[in-house]
Design a protein around this motif. Structure first.
Motif, short mmCIF file in Angstrom:
data_model
loop_
_atom_site.label_atom_id
_atom_site.label_comp_id
_atom_site.label_asym_id
_atom_site.label_seq_id
_atom_site.Cartn_x
_atom_site.Cartn_y
_atom_site.Cartn_z
N ALA A 105 0.83 -1.20 0.00
CA ALA A 105 0.00 0.00 0.00
C ALA A 105 0.87 1.26 0.00
O ALA A 105 0.62 2.21 -0.74
N VAL A 106 1.90 1.22 0.83
CA VAL A 106 2.80 2.38 0.91
C VAL A 106 3.48 2.59 -0.44
O VAL A 106 3.58 3.72 -0.94
N ALA A 107 3.92 1.50 -1.07
CA ALA A 107 4.59 1.60 -2.37
C ALA A 107 3.64 2.19 -3.42
O ALA A 107 4.06 2.87 -4.34
N ASP A 108 2.36 1.92 -3.25
CA ASP A 108 1.34 2.45 -4.17
C ASP A 108 1.00 3.91 -3.91
O ASP A 108 0.14 4.48 -4.58
N GLY A 109 1.57 4.44 -2.84
CA GLY A 109 1.30 5.83 -2.51
C GLY A 109 0.08 6.03 -1.62
O GLY A 109 -0.38 7.14 -1.40
N THR A 110 -0.47 4.92 -1.06
CA THR A 110 -1.60 5.07 -0.14
C THR A 110 -1.10 5.69 1.17
O THR A 110 0.00 5.40 1.61
N ASP A 111 -1.92 6.53 1.77
CA ASP A 111 -1.59 7.10 3.07
C ASP A 111 -1.45 5.96 4.09
O ASP A 111 -2.29 5.04 4.11
N PHE A 112 -0.41 6.01 4.91
CA PHE A 112 -0.12 4.87 5.81
C PHE A 112 -1.27 4.61 6.78
O PHE A 112 -1.69 3.47 6.96
N ASP A 113 -1.80 5.68 7.39
CA ASP A 113 -2.89 5.50 8.35
C ASP A 113 -4.09 4.82 7.70
O ASP A 113 -4.75 3.96 8.29
N GLU A 114 -4.35 5.26 6.49
CA GLU A 114 -5.48 4.68 5.76
C GLU A 114 -5.23 3.20 5.46
O GLU A 114 -6.12 2.36 5.59
N ALA A 115 -3.97 2.90 5.09
CA ALA A 115 -3.62 1.51 4.79
C ALA A 115 -3.80 0.64 6.03
O ALA A 115 -4.31 -0.49 5.96
N VAL A 116 -3.41 1.17 7.18
CA VAL A 116 -3.57 0.42 8.43
C VAL A 116 -5.05 0.18 8.70
O VAL A 116 -5.49 -0.93 9.04
N GLN A 117 -5.84 1.25 8.54
CA GLN A 117 -7.28 1.15 8.76
C GLN A 117 -7.89 0.05 7.89
O GLN A 117 -8.64 -0.81 8.38
N THR A 118 -7.53 0.05 6.62
CA THR A 118 -8.06 -0.96 5.70
C THR A 118 -7.62 -2.36 6.12
O THR A 118 -8.42 -3.30 6.13
#
Ligand code: ADP
Ligand code: MG
Length: 725
Positions: A512-525
């Protein structure tokens, strides 16, 4: 008719008990003896060249590979230290799959040509040993002609000197493997699984911004329950002596209904024993901390402080050995069997589990506001994922004939593996499941109503004694392990399922991080996904209720009631894939553990079955027959005297006596039944024919205990064994 004196003699001897001389010296500084017999880091610091010491610290604390060049220096210092402490021998101590501890002792002395001997101990002998492995269970990993097995030093678990009145021994904790490098023991997989878990825990920590975090380890704090009985009773009870549990015995008139034993004042004799054991444990560097009475009469608990899993596991084995030997000194037998007395609470070994390191502490600490502690939530969610996916493996890791008496009975957790989170966390995960958590229920204070007392803080969640896997504030408590079992089995499964779950979390977040997703959002998902995929394992209700097994089935959770149901979990394709992916077991090793588990099951039930048959035939039946004859003679005498004879007592005794005979015949038949070649089939047949026949014999015998004249009954009763300490 002669009365049987065995039981009376035991009672007299118990009454005449005198405590042994105590080693207690009130002038001694508390804590002075702690670790006295351990080749600890501080001993190494004093005795090793600086560079060697540094290399050892790095191996022990950072898990860097052992530098073979330092081994000679360490061995030489270890030998000198041990000999100063009176050691004449050294032993590689290992943990074969019997669940016991094995040792191979060698003398330090090597004969020199001139008739004298010279003390030597090289790095090579420290690192590696070669006991003949053919008599240890291997589950098909080795043919007997390939008898070689190797022990290898576990640098992370400290060596120690074990005292004996006849001479001391330097003990070196080791792994035990076959010539092909396959594990024949309980320690090797603990170390392998620990390593696998650490790799993926580190990846997760790095994602949370920890730069080069210290090596993550699994911590284990085992609570050990046990019973104590006077040794004289043991000698009068072949079942206790040979099987570690009573195969006969009627429930005492005064059971544990009064709840007057739990946390009650510890009897003086027992307290003396506990203090003695603690002294011995302290010398060995085992941090025994808590001691108290348990629920059942004659039952107690000890809990050492948590330690790294491999060390905790070694210490736990050493604790059991120490308890057994100190109990003997105090004229008692320490029983670790999961169910020594029917109708009385059994004994467990709760495994408190967390992951962490000395820098960050436990990674399972929620803080006051868990909803915004994302790192904690990820580690906690990893546990949920692991337990939901591999609950069957956890159940298999605590499967044994002894533990079958506990799990599922209304005193120990059910055989269904579910997680209790407590009110606060359950609420947080509920919010996560609905999209995101924004608040945590508060901790609060307790109102006592007495002005002078300080306020006590209240935990955010209550305890749940009915759950097999409960969150308890900074760790999970796995309550299903049996008192007689090694903690290594459960720790291997816990580490490995954590490795898988943390790997999954790290891989998902990294992508997710490599895709540019916000880290907090990635954790939430990630958290929402885990909780919707695996949340079915969370159960905060009453695990003893009749509704739970029905609901659990609807949720798709397994209910593996017996060892025979549970062990096949070890060889499912899913389990084999898990363990091989993380380098913990290959397929052959899994099969070997499965086979050994079944073998041990068959062996222990068979021993009990033979004992039941023997005691039933040679002790109980004769007592009942004599009494029946006595009653019949009485009837005949009354008739001869022209008095009306009452046959009711004779009839009351004759009915269970007939049932006993029938039960013994059925049991003899079940025992004689030819065993199948297939281990699972054999174990299944034994469970379904031998155990029920044993139960019939016992039911009749226990009824007779309440009918036969007391002077003819030679087995010490439950009342006597449980209430005299
Ligand atoms: P309780 O009766 O409340 O369950 P005990 O004091 O009998 O508690 O035992 C608790 C056990 O849990 C001890 O062995 C303790 O060291 C261990 N423990 C405490 N914190 C942790 C932790 N973070 N990880 C693993 N074990 C822990
Ligand atoms: Mg506990």
């Amino acid at each position: 008719m002669s009365a049987n004196p065995v039981r009376m003699q035991a009672m007299h001897q118990v009454e005449a008990y005198q405590p042994p001389a105590t080693a207690f010296d009130p002038a001694e500084e508390p804590g002075k003896i702690f670790g006295e017999n351990v080749f600890s880091l501080s001993v190494m610091q004093r005795r090793l060249p600086k560079s060697v010491y540094k290399s050892m610290v790095s191996t022990i604390e950072k898990s860097t590979p052992l530098d073979p060049d330092v081994a000679d220096a360490v061995a030489s210092a270890m030998k000198d230290w041990a000999m100063e402490k009176g050691a004449t021998h050294y032993a590689h101590v290992f943990y074969p799959l019997t669940g016991l501890t094995a040792e191979k002792h060698d003398s330090f002395l090597d004969p020199v040509g001139d008739g004298t001997a010279f003390a030597s101990f090289s790095g090579k002998t420290l690192i590696q040993g070669e006991p003949d492995a053919s008599s240890f269970p291997n589950g098909g990993l080795r043919n007997t002609f390939e008898a070689r097995g190797y022990t290898g030093w576990d640098v992370m678990s400290p060596a120690y000197v074990l005292e004996n009145p006849a001479g001391n021994t330097l003990c070196i904790p080791t792994i035990f493997i076959s010539m092909t490098g396959e594990a024949l023991d309980h320690k090797t997989p603990v170390l392998r699984s620990q390593q696998a878990m650490a790799v993926h825990a580190k990846r997760v920590l790095e994602l949370f911004g920890h730069e080069d975090p210290e090596n993550v380890v699994a911590y284990c704090g085992p609570e050990q329950e046990y019973f104590l009985v006077d040794s004289h009773f043991l000698m009068a009870r072949p079942d206790l002596l040979n099987a570690g549990r009573t195969l006969f015995g009627a429930k005492p008139p005064k059971g544990q209904e009064f709840d007057d034993h739990y946390f009650g004042a510890i009897p003086e004799r027992v307290l003396g024993f506990m203090m003695d054991t603690e002294r011995e444990l302290f010398k060995l560097g085992i941090p025994a901390k808590t001691r108290h009475n348990e629920v059942a009469p004659g039952q107690f608990e000890v809990a050492p402080m948590f330690e790294r899993a491999n060390e905790a596991s070694d210490h736990q084995q050493l604790l059991m050995t120490t308890f057994k030997s100190v109990a003997k000194k105090h004229g008692m037998e320490c029983l670790f069997h999961e169910k020594p007395f029917a109708g009385v609470n059994g004994s467990g070994k709760h495994v408190n589990f967390s992951v962490g390191n000395s820098e960050l502490g436990s990674l399972l600490v929620p803080g006051d506001t868990p909803h915004d502690n994302a790192q904690f939530l990820v580690f906690c969610a990893a546990v949920i994922r692991g337990v939901e996916q591999y609950g069957g493996l956890l159940r298999a890791s605590v499967a044994s004939a002894g533990n079958d008496h506990r799990l599922g009975a209304n005193e120990a957790p059910p055989a269904i593996i579910s997680i209790f989170l407590g009110e606060q966390l359950a609420d947080v995960f509920d919010q996560i499941a609905k999209g995101g958590a924004t608040r945590s229920k508060e901790r609060g204070t307790l109102t006592i109503g007495v002005d002078t007392l300080p306020n006590l803080t209240k935990d955010p969640g209550d305890r749940n004694r009915t759950s097999p896997f409960a969150f308890t504030g900074n760790r999970f408590e796995f309550r299903a392990p049996g008192s007689n079992q090694t903690v290594a089995g459960p720790m291997v499964v816990l580490n490995t399922i954590m490795a898988e779950a943390l790997d999954y979390c790290a891989t998902t977040l990294e992508a997710a991080v490599a895709d540019g997703t916000d880290f907090d959002e990635a954790v939430q998902t990630l958290l929402t996904t885990i909780i919707s995929d695996h949340g079915s394992v969370i159960f905060n209700g009453d695990g003893y209720s009749d509704e739970w097994p029905i609901e659990a089935e609807q949720r798709g959770l397994k209910n593996l009631r017996t060892t025979v149901d549970a062990l096949p979990e070890l060889i499912t394709p899913k389990a084999i894939e898990l363990f091989s992916t993380y380098g913990v077991f290959n397929e052959r090793e899994m099969h070997s553990r499965y086979e050994i588990g079944l073998e041990q099951y068959v062996l222990s039930v068979s021993v009990e079955a033979n004992l039941t048959l023997e005691m039933g035939t040679t002790i109980i039946l004769p007592a009942a027959v004599r009494y029946q004859t006595e009653l019949a003679a009485n009837v005949a005498a009354l008739k001869a005297a022209g008095v009306e004879a009452d046959l009711s007592t004779l009839q009351t005794v004759s009915a269970p006596l007939a049932a006993l005979r029938a039960g013994l015949a059925e049991l003899a038949g079940a025992i004689a039944h030819e065993h199948a070649d297939d281990a699972l089939e054999t174990a299944t047949v034994i469970r379904d024919t031998v155990l029920p026949a044993m139960a019939k014999v016992r039911a009749a015998a226990d009824e007779l205990e309440g009918l036969v004249a007391d002077d003819l009954w030679s087995l010490p009763t439950y009342q006597e064994m449980l209430y005299v300490l």
